[in-house]
Design a protein around this motif. Structure first.
Motif, mmCIF file in Angstrom:
data_model
loop_
_atom_site.group_PDB
_atom_site.id
_atom_site.type_symbol
_atom_site.label_atom_id
_atom_site.label_comp_id
_atom_site.label_asym_id
_atom_site.label_seq_id
_atom_site.Cartn_x
_atom_site.Cartn_y
_atom_site.Cartn_z
ATOM 1 N N ARG A 75 0.815 -1.226 0.000
ATOM 2 C CA ARG A 75 0.000 0.000 0.000
ATOM 3 C C ARG A 75 0.846 1.272 0.000
ATOM 4 N NH1 ARG A 75 -5.354 -0.106 1.598
ATOM 5 N NH2 ARG A 75 -5.074 1.939 2.534
ATOM 6 N N ARG A 76 2.059 1.198 0.499
ATOM 7 C CA ARG A 76 2.903 2.394 0.560
ATOM 8 C C ARG A 76 3.258 2.916 -0.829
ATOM 9 N NH1 ARG A 76 7.517 0.152 4.413
ATOM 10 N NH2 ARG A 76 7.318 -1.448 2.820
ATOM 11 N N TRP A 77 3.166 2.065 -1.850
ATOM 12 C CA TRP A 77 3.487 2.485 -3.216
ATOM 13 C C TRP A 77 2.250 3.012 -3.954
ATOM 14 C CZ3 TRP A 77 8.230 3.522 -4.335
ATOM 15 C CH2 TRP A 77 9.278 2.820 -3.726
ATOM 16 N N ARG A 78 1.126 3.197 -3.251
ATOM 17 C CA ARG A 78 -0.089 3.752 -3.877
ATOM 18 C C ARG A 78 0.111 5.206 -4.300
ATOM 19 N NH1 ARG A 78 -5.828 2.398 -1.057
ATOM 20 N NH2 ARG A 78 -5.848 0.176 -1.570
ATOM 21 N N GLU A 79 -0.754 5.630 -5.211
ATOM 22 C CA GLU A 79 -0.807 7.023 -5.647
ATOM 23 C C GLU A 79 -1.312 7.891 -4.497
ATOM 24 O OE1 GLU A 79 0.095 9.711 -7.137
ATOM 25 O OE2 GLU A 79 -0.366 9.041 -9.163
ATOM 26 N N LEU A 80 -1.116 9.195 -4.618
ATOM 27 C CA LEU A 80 -1.687 10.159 -3.681
ATOM 28 C C LEU A 80 -3.190 9.933 -3.602
ATOM 29 C CD1 LEU A 80 -1.013 13.001 -2.160
ATOM 30 C CD2 LEU A 80 -2.155 13.966 -4.140
ATOM 31 N N ASP A 81 -3.740 9.990 -2.411
ATOM 32 C CA ASP A 81 -5.187 9.846 -2.228
ATOM 33 C C ASP A 81 -5.847 11.185 -2.562
ATOM 34 O OD1 ASP A 81 -7.779 9.401 -1.432
ATOM 35 O OD2 ASP A 81 -7.270 8.766 0.595
ATOM 36 N N PHE A 82 -6.636 11.203 -3.628
ATOM 37 C CA PHE A 82 -7.312 12.427 -4.045
ATOM 38 C C PHE A 82 -8.639 12.651 -3.322
ATOM 39 C CE2 PHE A 82 -4.537 11.933 -7.805
ATOM 40 C CZ PHE A 82 -3.978 13.197 -7.815
ATOM 41 N N SER A 124 8.947 7.254 1.550
ATOM 42 C CA SER A 124 10.208 7.200 2.288
ATOM 43 C C SER A 124 10.311 5.882 3.055
ATOM 44 C CB SER A 124 10.291 8.385 3.248
ATOM 45 O OG SER A 124 11.469 8.346 3.997
ATOM 46 N N ASP A 125 9.238 5.509 3.713
ATOM 47 C CA ASP A 125 9.205 4.259 4.457
ATOM 48 C C ASP A 125 9.390 3.056 3.531
ATOM 49 O OD1 ASP A 125 8.857 2.904 6.990
ATOM 50 O OD2 ASP A 125 6.877 2.303 6.279
ATOM 51 N N ALA A 126 8.738 3.077 2.372
ATOM 52 C CA ALA A 126 8.873 1.977 1.404
ATOM 53 C C ALA A 126 10.300 1.888 0.866
ATOM 54 C CB ALA A 126 7.888 2.163 0.250
ATOM 55 N N LEU A 127 10.921 3.028 0.628
ATOM 56 C CA LEU A 127 12.300 3.037 0.112
ATOM 57 C C LEU A 127 13.287 2.420 1.100
ATOM 58 C CD1 LEU A 127 12.347 6.547 -1.560
ATOM 59 C CD2 LEU A 127 12.710 4.358 -2.740
ATOM 60 N N MET A 143 6.151 8.091 -7.924
ATOM 61 C CA MET A 143 7.502 8.209 -8.486
ATOM 62 C C MET A 143 8.058 9.607 -8.208
ATOM 63 S SD MET A 143 6.828 6.138 -12.066
ATOM 64 C CE MET A 143 8.446 6.400 -12.804
ATOM 65 N N ARG A 144 7.213 10.616 -8.339
ATOM 66 C CA ARG A 144 7.652 11.987 -8.046
ATOM 67 C C ARG A 144 7.982 12.147 -6.562
ATOM 68 N NH1 ARG A 144 3.827 12.677 -12.255
ATOM 69 N NH2 ARG A 144 4.807 13.758 -14.030
ATOM 70 N N ALA A 145 7.202 11.511 -5.707
ATOM 71 C CA ALA A 145 7.491 11.571 -4.270
ATOM 72 C C ALA A 145 8.836 10.912 -3.971
ATOM 73 C CB ALA A 145 6.372 10.901 -3.470
ATOM 74 N N ALA A 146 9.151 9.820 -4.658
ATOM 75 C CA ALA A 146 10.457 9.160 -4.474
ATOM 76 C C ALA A 146 11.586 10.107 -4.869
ATOM 77 C CB ALA A 146 10.524 7.865 -5.281
ATOM 78 N N LEU A 147 11.419 10.818 -5.986
ATOM 79 C CA LEU A 147 12.430 11.794 -6.396
ATOM 80 C C LEU A 147 12.573 12.899 -5.353
ATOM 81 C CD1 LEU A 147 11.535 12.060 -10.183
ATOM 82 C CD2 LEU A 147 13.710 11.245 -9.232
ATOM 83 N N SER A 148 11.458 13.336 -4.812
ATOM 84 C CA SER A 148 11.469 14.380 -3.795
ATOM 85 C C SER A 148 12.207 13.920 -2.543
ATOM 86 C CB SER A 148 10.031 14.780 -3.460
ATOM 87 O OG SER A 148 9.993 15.717 -2.423
#
Length: 194
Positions: A75-82, A124-127, A143-148
């Motif tokens: 679940r940590r790799w899910r998209e932002l919850d809109f 961050s936790d998933a990484l 993916m953008r959050a990972a880059l951030s």
């Protein structure tokens, strides 16, 4: 030490592309799944992770089965919850409200949705769990959050990365100890305009 490869691949097109899809569980188009499977053929990795949402989980399972590797949906790799916006077309939203969100996704999260900082914390936790070469089938925002998280880019800077359906971002990681994020280098970004 050569580090480990982490391939982040955005899922293929969902059944209804163009919508704000966060946690809504839309299936991928068969052609989108096939594209992800084909793109993974040339990659080196020892394990497969994915978001637990169908549009990422389905191609990840197929790739893992073909490679006879483990797959773990997370679940940590899910998209932002809109939140209340999930599944809506962007033009269905008030342009000013939408602009405030894109300008400051932490202070102006979608109603009932997730803040940018919450997405970054999840990723961050998933990484921290990546300890060997991996493929992660995930989402553009993730993916953008990972880059951030890895490179310190703010939310405006990560939108400069074009990450369409099927985009592949390959990173080299040097894991740290003591719960610190790995050092990272961008190896390649393939936008897959196919």
């Amino acid at each position: 030490m050569n580090g480990i490869l982490l391939h982040l691949m955005r899922h293929g097109a969902p059944t209804e592309p163009g919508l704000l899809l966060g946690h809504r569980d839309d299936a991928p188009l068969p052609a989108g799944t096939a594209r992800c499977v084909a793109r993974a053929e040339k990659l080196e990795f020892a394990q497969v992770f994915s978001s637990d949402l169908s549009r990422a989980r389905i191609p990840a399972r197929q790739i893992a089965a073909l490679r006879k590797q483990t797959h773990r949906a997370d679940r940590r790799w899910r998209e932002l919850d809109f939140g209340a916006w999930d599944g809506l077309a962007p033009d269905a939203l008030d342009p000013e409200v939408q602009a405030r969100f894109w300008n400051d996704p932490d202070a102006c999260a979608p109603p009932g949705g997730e803040r940018w900082s919450q997405l970054r914390a999840r990723v961050s936790d998933a990484l921290l769990g990546i300890q060997r070469s991996s493929l992660v089938i995930t989402h553009g925002g993730t993916m953008r959050a990972a880059l951030s998280v890895l490179f310190g880019f703010d939310h405006r800077q990560v939108w400069a990365f074009e990450l369409g359906y099927g985009a592949l971002l390959s990173l080299r990681l040097w894991p740290e100890t003591g719960g610190r994020l790995p050092s990272a280098q961008i190896v390649a970004l393939d936008k897959d305009h196919g």
